[in-house]
Design a protein around this motif. Structure first.
Motif, PDB file in Angstrom:
ATOM      1  N   SER A 143     -10.047  10.904  12.314  1.00 11.05           N
ATOM      2  CA  SER A 143      -9.273  11.359  11.161  1.00 11.05           C
ATOM      3  C   SER A 143     -10.221  12.000  10.167  1.00 11.05           C
ATOM      4  N   ARG A 144      -9.665  12.850   9.323  1.00 12.94           N
ATOM      5  CA  ARG A 144     -10.508  13.503   8.322  1.00 12.94           C
ATOM      6  C   ARG A 144      -9.627  13.969   7.164  1.00 12.94           C
ATOM      7  N   PHE A 194       0.809  -1.217   0.000  1.00 15.19           N
ATOM      8  CA  PHE A 194       0.000   0.000   0.000  1.00 15.19           C
ATOM      9  C   PHE A 194       0.845   1.272   0.000  1.00 15.19           C
ATOM     10  N   GLY A 195       2.140   1.135  -0.205  1.00 12.30           N
ATOM     11  CA  GLY A 195       3.006   2.316  -0.180  1.00 12.30           C
ATOM     12  C   GLY A 195       2.666   3.323  -1.250  1.00 12.30           C
ATOM     13  N   ALA A 196       2.431   2.847  -2.482  1.00 16.21           N
ATOM     14  CA  ALA A 196       2.119   3.772  -3.582  1.00 16.21           C
ATOM     15  C   ALA A 196       0.814   4.505  -3.329  1.00 16.21           C
ATOM     16  N   LEU A 197      -0.154   3.814  -2.759  1.00 18.05           N
ATOM     17  CA  LEU A 197      -1.433   4.461  -2.458  1.00 18.05           C
ATOM     18  C   LEU A 197      -1.230   5.647  -1.526  1.00 18.05           C
ATOM     19  N   LEU A 198      -0.404   5.475  -0.502  1.00 10.48           N
ATOM     20  CA  LEU A 198      -0.200   6.562   0.459  1.00 10.48           C
ATOM     21  C   LEU A 198       0.638   7.689  -0.123  1.00 10.48           C
ATOM     22  N   THR A 199       1.691   7.356  -0.839  1.00  4.36           N
ATOM     23  CA  THR A 199       2.526   8.433  -1.375  1.00  4.36           C
ATOM     24  C   THR A 199       1.807   9.230  -2.448  1.00  4.36           C
ATOM     25  N   GLN A 200       0.861   8.613  -3.134  1.00  7.38           N
ATOM     26  CA  GLN A 200       0.121   9.307  -4.178  1.00  7.38           C
ATOM     27  C   GLN A 200      -1.127  10.007  -3.656  1.00  7.38           C
ATOM     28  N   ARG A 201      -1.785   9.433  -2.665  1.00  8.26           N
ATOM     29  CA  ARG A 201      -3.082   9.964  -2.249  1.00  8.26           C
ATOM     30  C   ARG A 201      -3.139  10.444  -0.804  1.00  8.26           C
ATOM     31  N   ILE A 219      -4.427   4.482   5.078  1.00 17.34           N
ATOM     32  CA  ILE A 219      -4.915   3.715   3.925  1.00 17.34           C
ATOM     33  C   ILE A 219      -6.399   3.981   3.719  1.00 17.34           C
ATOM     34  N   HIS A 220      -7.156   4.050   4.801  1.00 16.59           N
ATOM     35  CA  HIS A 220      -8.589   4.313   4.701  1.00 16.59           C
ATOM     36  C   HIS A 220      -8.843   5.663   4.035  1.00 16.59           C
ATOM     37  N   LYS A 221      -8.151   6.696   4.497  1.00 17.21           N
ATOM     38  CA  LYS A 221      -8.371   8.028   3.941  1.00 17.21           C
ATOM     39  C   LYS A 221      -7.843   8.138   2.512  1.00 17.21           C
ATOM     40  N   ALA A 222      -6.702   7.536   2.253  1.00 16.16           N
ATOM     41  CA  ALA A 222      -6.158   7.574   0.898  1.00 16.16           C
ATOM     42  C   ALA A 222      -7.072   6.844  -0.079  1.00 16.16           C
ATOM     43  N   ALA A 223      -7.732   5.795   0.398  1.00 18.16           N
ATOM     44  CA  ALA A 223      -8.666   5.056  -0.450  1.00 18.16           C
ATOM     45  C   ALA A 223      -9.814   5.950  -0.906  1.00 18.16           C
ATOM     46  N   HIS A 224     -10.311   6.798  -0.019  1.00 17.45           N
ATOM     47  CA  HIS A 224     -11.372   7.731  -0.401  1.00 17.45           C
ATOM     48  C   HIS A 224     -10.874   8.669  -1.509  1.00 17.45           C
ATOM     49  N   ASN A 225      -9.657   9.183  -1.342  1.00 21.34           N
ATOM     50  CA  ASN A 225      -9.106  10.074  -2.363  1.00 21.34           C
ATOM     51  C   ASN A 225      -8.948   9.356  -3.694  1.00 21.34           C
ATOM     52  N   ARG A 226      -8.511   8.116  -3.630  1.00 23.15           N
ATOM     53  CA  ARG A 226      -8.328   7.336  -4.853  1.00 23.15           C
ATOM     54  C   ARG A 226      -9.650   7.121  -5.580  1.00 23.15           C
ATOM     55  N   LEU A 227     -10.685   6.764  -4.833  1.00 26.78           N
ATOM     56  CA  LEU A 227     -11.976   6.501  -5.458  1.00 26.78           C
ATOM     57  C   LEU A 227     -12.565   7.777  -6.049  1.00 26.78           C
TER      58      LEU A 227
END
Length: 218
Positions: free
Chosen positions: A79-80, A54-61, A105-113
């Protein structure tokens, strides 16, 4: 394509979102006495997330992180993320990087979607709701799908992180996995009804696949 990857469109004005090749040098804000101070990115979350894919997800989002209040594991973690500050996550934290990684990861997932919905120009109905076990109330399809996607990624992460965790983090992650197993069991029928509203086949399949993997591993 990894489970957490979705096709995204980056806004030209988005200065917060860092590419993987630039993320290593990105500063990490740390909040002290109510103020955010920037310091070099430390080993707070990336090793735990990167080790499990999940590293790329966090560094990108989630390249900009404001740590708010230090909490114990038995306290509620808040968190928000704000749409007007793309790529920025404000979050409480504990002494355990595995837990911080889960929340990021949870917050980055929202940004990704959100980026994927924009990239595919998907318009979800505002007048259709699905019961969300995470909120205990009906939610618009948009919010319900976001919950399914984001929590599925935390399950996939926690299942892997649990294998390497020690001490108090072990029962914490176990409790998270048990809770999500119950939540997803209650959400699957509603998800089957909500997914057809996602007009892009690739995006719809990606969300469905992530949830299926989460349910399989739970």
């Amino acid at each position: 394509m990894a489970v957490e990857q979705l096709p995204c469109r980056r806004s030209e004005g988005n200065r917060c979102t860092a590419s993987p090749r630039h993320s290593a040098a990105a500063p990490e804000p740390h909040c002290s006495d109510g103020r955010c101070a920037v310091r070099p990115r430390a080993s707070l979350h990336l090793p735990a997330a990167t080790e499990h894919g999940f590293g790329a997800l966090l560094t990108q989002r989630a390249p900009v992180i404001c740590l708010l209040n230090r909490r114990r594991l038995d306290e509620t973690l808040h968190s928000r993320a704000l749409t007007r500050l793309p790529g920025t996550v404000f979050t409480d934290y504990t002494a355990h990087p595995e837990v911080l990684a889960r929340d990021l990861i949870h917050k980055a997932a929202h940004n990704r979607l959100n980026d994927a919905l924009a990239a595919y120009d998907v318009s979800l109905p505002a007048d259709v709701t699905s019961f969300s076990p995470w909120r205990g109330t009906p939610r618009r399809v948009y919010g319900f799908l976001h919950a399914c996607w984001a929590f599925s990624l935390t399950v996939l992460y926690a299942r892997q992180a649990r294998c390497d965790a020690t001490g108090a983090v072990v029962p914490f992650l176990d409790a998270h996995l048990r809770q999500q197993e119950s939540q997803f069991a209650s959400a699957l029928d509603s998800l089957a009804e909500a997914l057809p509203y996602v007009s892009a086949d690739a995006l719809r399949d990606r969300v469905s696949h992530a949830v299926s993997k989460a349910v399989e591993s739970a």
